[in-house]
Enzyme design. Structure first.
Site, PDB file in Angstrom:
ATOM      1  N   ARG A   1      20.888  54.183  10.802  1.00  0.00           N
ATOM      2  CA  ARG A   1      19.745  55.065  11.030  1.00  0.00           C
ATOM      3  C   ARG A   1      18.562  54.578  10.201  1.00  0.00           C
ATOM      4  O   ARG A   1      18.543  54.777   8.982  1.00  0.00           O
ATOM      5  CB  ARG A   1      20.088  56.503  10.645  1.00  0.00           C
TER       6      ARG A   1
ATOM      7  N   ASP B   1      14.733  54.448   8.752  1.00  0.00           N
ATOM      8  CA  ASP B   1      13.744  55.459   8.377  1.00  0.00           C
ATOM      9  C   ASP B   1      12.419  55.233   9.095  1.00  0.00           C
ATOM     10  O   ASP B   1      12.205  54.223   9.757  1.00  0.00           O
ATOM     11  CB  ASP B   1      13.494  55.409   6.865  1.00  0.00           C
TER      12      ASP B   1
ATOM     13  N   ARG C   1      15.550  49.539  -0.074  1.00  0.00           N
ATOM     14  CA  ARG C   1      14.224  49.682  -0.681  1.00  0.00           C
ATOM     15  C   ARG C   1      14.332  49.996  -2.170  1.00  0.00           C
ATOM     16  O   ARG C   1      13.506  49.548  -2.977  1.00  0.00           O
ATOM     17  CB  ARG C   1      13.427  50.745   0.050  1.00  0.00           C
TER      18      ARG C   1
END
Length: 260
Positions: free
Chosen positions: A55, A57, A213
């Protein structure tokens, strides 16, 4: 006559710039999954809910997202990518469609995922690259050797709660990282504009919420000398997300490949 549902596997690429992420939301379906489901309703006699390998972002892109679903589709397999693409926005493309065994699931059958992160440091990003390259002015120089040494701390199966942002719903924080590579590259846009970037490539069995990230952000702190290697190891072991800074920007991140 009863429908005959076959199990389909799609490989997708998409530009995540204008979407609210992968996962369909109740209020607004301006998501990649929402657009794909709308398209499938037009080509399938009936289809079950789609499942993705990961999934992504808001603002995150994909070069090799994998989706599976069961459906009754009369269109020949060879024509299916073109037909589905005709009902999708130009920023989402079906690259390949296969019929797979009934027990295949895009998420749970995956053995590993690979993400690529592209970052420009203290350089003006050419205008047509801006949505696709993360840009940080405050970190002007980084030591790739130090970052590579720090990355080795993360290899293998580790408790990685430090790199999981809040709001994930995750209860298990162990993940196995197979490899992390860090290198400099020069990219060239369609008009010959050149840009030096730092490329991070991470391969793991699965990823936590914003894990890539957050890892990039922490490795950059090592590369600029804000953290030494011993401090980095302690931060990793702490399991405390508050010990690292904000996640690196979303636009530099790509789901590159899923391994089965």
């Amino acid at each position: 006559m009863a429908q005959i549902l076959k199990n389909y596997k799609l490989v997708l690429a998409y530009d995540g710039s204008d979407f609210l992420g992968w996962q369909r939301q109740k209020i607004d379906d301006n998501t990649v999954a929402g657009k794909l489901e709308q398209a499938l309703k037009l080509v399938a006699q009936g289809h079950e809910k789609i499942q993705a390998a990961g999934r992504t972002d808001r603002g995150v892109h994909a070069l090799g997202q994998v989706v599976s679903f069961k459906a009754d589709i009369k269109i020949p397999l060879k024509r299916l990518p073109k037909v589905i693409n005709s009902h999708l926005p130009r920023s989402i493309r079906v690259l390949k469609v296969d019929i797979v065994p009934d027990d295949f699931q895009a998420r749970f059958s995956a053995k590993a995922r690979e993400y690529v992160y592209l970052l420009a440091l203290n350089e003006q990003v050419p205008i047509f690259m801006e949505p696709y390259i993360a840009h940080l002015d405050q970190k002007t120089q980084v030591d790739l050797v130090k970052m590579r040494k720090a990355a080795k701390v993360l290899l293998g199966e580790k408790y990685l709660k430090t790199f999981c942002s809040t709001g994930s719903g995750n209860k298990i924080f162990n993940r196995r990282i197979f490899s992390i590579s860090i290198r400099s590259r020069v990219l060239v846009d369609q008009f010959g504009k050149r840009l030096k970037v730092t490329e991070f490539k991470l391969k793991a069995n699965a990823f936590l919420y914003r894990m890539v990230r957050n890892i990039v952000s922490a490795l950059l702190d090592v590369g600029t000398g804000e953290l030494d290697l011993a401090d980095f190891a302690r931060v990793v072991a702490s399991g405390d997300r508050r010990k690292i800074g904000s996640p690196a920007p979303a636009e530099g991140l790509y789901l590159n490949k899923v391994y089965y």
